[in-house]
Write a protein that holds these residues in place. Structure first.
Motif, PDB file in Angstrom:
ATOM      1  N   UNK A  63       0.787  -1.228   0.000  1.00 51.29           N
ATOM      2  CA  UNK A  63       0.000   0.000   0.000  1.00 51.29           C
ATOM      3  C   UNK A  63       0.827   1.290   0.000  1.00 51.29           C
ATOM      4  N   UNK A  64       2.137   1.176   0.088  1.00 50.47           N
ATOM      5  CA  UNK A  64       2.991   2.363   0.136  1.00 50.47           C
ATOM      6  C   UNK A  64       3.291   2.772   1.568  1.00 50.47           C
ATOM      7  N   UNK A  65       4.377   3.527   1.736  1.00 50.77           N
ATOM      8  CA  UNK A  65       4.819   3.914   3.067  1.00 50.77           C
ATOM      9  C   UNK A  65       3.820   4.828   3.771  1.00 50.77           C
ATOM     10  N   UNK A  66       3.021   5.575   3.038  1.00 51.18           N
ATOM     11  CA  UNK A  66       2.032   6.439   3.689  1.00 51.18           C
ATOM     12  C   UNK A  66       1.004   5.638   4.479  1.00 51.18           C
ATOM     13  N   UNK A  67       0.791   4.385   4.113  1.00 55.94           N
ATOM     14  CA  UNK A  67      -0.170   3.535   4.815  1.00 55.94           C
ATOM     15  C   UNK A  67       0.399   2.962   6.106  1.00 55.94           C
ATOM     16  N   UNK A  68       1.699   3.083   6.297  1.00 59.17           N
ATOM     17  CA  UNK A  68       2.351   2.494   7.467  1.00 59.17           C
ATOM     18  C   UNK A  68       2.385   3.539   8.585  1.00 59.17           C
ATOM     19  N   UNK A  69       1.521   3.338   9.547  1.00 60.58           N
ATOM     20  CA  UNK A  69       1.460   4.203  10.722  1.00 60.58           C
ATOM     21  C   UNK A  69       1.533   3.321  11.959  1.00 60.58           C
ATOM     22  N   UNK A  70       1.854   3.918  13.089  1.00 60.19           N
ATOM     23  CA  UNK A  70       1.897   3.114  14.309  1.00 60.19           C
ATOM     24  C   UNK A  70       0.517   2.570  14.646  1.00 60.19           C
ATOM     25  N   UNK A  71      -0.516   3.342  14.386  1.00 54.83           N
ATOM     26  CA  UNK A  71      -1.877   2.862  14.637  1.00 54.83           C
ATOM     27  C   UNK A  71      -2.180   1.643  13.759  1.00 54.83           C
ATOM     28  N   UNK A  72      -1.844   1.751  12.483  1.00 56.07           N
ATOM     29  CA  UNK A  72      -2.100   0.644  11.551  1.00 56.07           C
ATOM     30  C   UNK A  72      -1.276  -0.583  11.923  1.00 56.07           C
ATOM     31  N   UNK A  73      -0.007  -0.370  12.266  1.00 55.08           N
ATOM     32  CA  UNK A  73       0.845  -1.497  12.666  1.00 55.08           C
ATOM     33  C   UNK A  73       0.300  -2.177  13.918  1.00 55.08           C
ATOM     34  N   UNK A  74      -0.112  -1.376  14.901  1.00 55.84           N
ATOM     35  CA  UNK A  74      -0.614  -1.986  16.133  1.00 55.84           C
ATOM     36  C   UNK A  74      -1.874  -2.802  15.863  1.00 55.84           C
ATOM     37  N   UNK A  75      -2.704  -2.334  14.944  1.00 55.80           N
ATOM     38  CA  UNK A  75      -3.893  -3.097  14.569  1.00 55.80           C
ATOM     39  C   UNK A  75      -3.509  -4.392  13.861  1.00 55.80           C
ATOM     40  N   UNK A  76      -2.597  -4.292  12.919  1.00 57.24           N
ATOM     41  CA  UNK A  76      -2.191  -5.464  12.128  1.00 57.24           C
ATOM     42  C   UNK A  76      -1.548  -6.557  12.982  1.00 57.24           C
ATOM     43  N   UNK A  77      -0.692  -6.162  13.906  1.00 60.95           N
ATOM     44  CA  UNK A  77       0.031  -7.176  14.687  1.00 60.95           C
ATOM     45  C   UNK A  77      -0.613  -7.451  16.045  1.00 60.95           C
ATOM     46  N   UNK A  78      -1.686  -6.715  16.322  1.00 59.49           N
ATOM     47  CA  UNK A  78      -2.449  -6.912  17.550  1.00 59.49           C
ATOM     48  C   UNK A  78      -1.620  -6.659  18.810  1.00 59.49           C
ATOM     49  N   UNK A  79      -0.823  -5.612  18.757  1.00 57.54           N
ATOM     50  CA  UNK A  79      -0.109  -5.092  19.919  1.00 57.54           C
ATOM     51  C   UNK A  79      -0.518  -3.643  20.078  1.00 57.54           C
ATOM     52  N   UNK A  80      -0.466  -3.151  21.285  1.00 54.76           N
ATOM     53  CA  UNK A  80      -0.806  -1.740  21.508  1.00 54.76           C
ATOM     54  C   UNK A  80       0.312  -0.846  20.973  1.00 54.76           C
ATOM     55  N   UNK A  81      -0.025   0.406  20.726  1.00 54.35           N
ATOM     56  CA  UNK A  81       0.991   1.355  20.272  1.00 54.35           C
ATOM     57  C   UNK A  81       2.128   1.496  21.284  1.00 54.35           C
ATOM     58  N   UNK A  82       1.843   1.509  22.593  1.00 56.91           N
ATOM     59  CA  UNK A  82       2.959   1.568  23.546  1.00 56.91           C
ATOM     60  C   UNK A  82       3.948   0.400  23.391  1.00 56.91           C
ATOM     61  N   UNK A  83       3.448  -0.773  23.026  1.00 53.52           N
ATOM     62  CA  UNK A  83       4.362  -1.902  22.795  1.00 53.52           C
ATOM     63  C   UNK A  83       5.268  -1.587  21.605  1.00 53.52           C
TER      64      UNK A  83
END
Length: 193
Positions: A29-49
């Motif tokens: 999806x491109x680097x613009x789609x990579x956010x900490x919120x999106x990553x935390x959703x994808x890997x099922x870890x909280x943003x603090x993790x």
């Protein structure tokens, strides 16, 4: 000691999962789609993790880039194997570099296009960056004759980067990659003698 070893393995596994997920998202999806919120959703870890492992998105991109340089080094070393002549070796390595850039556009962007704090030739240059440059340098050295190998490698790398970037962005004629690589290799060889 076993508990600490296990915790370290788990931290490394989470870190790898974060970078692998970031890379996969960027490739699809491109680097613009990579956010900490999106990553935390994808890997099922909280943003603090995520922030326990990486201080920022820039740190994640840099980690992906460092991994990419390790892969590029392996790709270039593999291309050198079995080359019967220095000319063949230079051509195979150049083609492998170009193919790597084409096959991994988001990774290539992290390595060469996006702004990072990664630098070559510095005291803190990560080992994979040095390994990638060295793999290319060893190939260029086979045709360098009495020229400065480091500078020649930098120029060859810059030429390959230009071809890869312009080709990926449709600024060069399609289907002429091989001809351009062959011309570049021929010019570098001709200047050696």
């Amino acid at each position: 000691m076993a508990i600490e070893d296990r915790r370290q393995r788990e931290r490394l596994a989470r870190r790898r999962l974060i970078t692998a997920t970031a890379r996969a998202l960027a490739e699809s999806e491109g680097w613009d789609a990579v956010t900490t919120r999106r990553l935390s959703t994808e890997i099922e870890y909280s943003q603090p993790v995520l922030y326990k492992h990486f201080g920022s998105m820039d740190d994640i991109v840099e980690a992906v880039a460092v991994e990419g340089f390790g892969e590029l080094a392996e790709t270039l070393r593999a291309a050198r194997l079995g080359s019967p002549t220095p000319a063949d070796e230079l051509g195979r390595v150049a083609a492998a570099f170009n193919a790597f850039a084409a096959a991994n556009p988001a990774l290539y962007d992290a390595m060469f296009i996006r702004s990072t704090r990664l630098h070559f030739g510095a005291d803190d240059t990560p080992a994979p960056l040095i390994e990638a440059f060295t793999a290319l340098r060893e190939t260029v050295a086979t045709v360098a004759a009495d020229r400065d190998v480091d500078t020649l490698t930098e120029v060859f790398w810059a030429a390959l980067h230009g071809l890869a970037t312009l080709g990926r962005t449709a600024r060069l004629r399609p289907d002429h990659d091989t001809a351009r690589i062959n011309l570049l290799v021929t010019q570098f060889q001709a200047a050696a003698f």
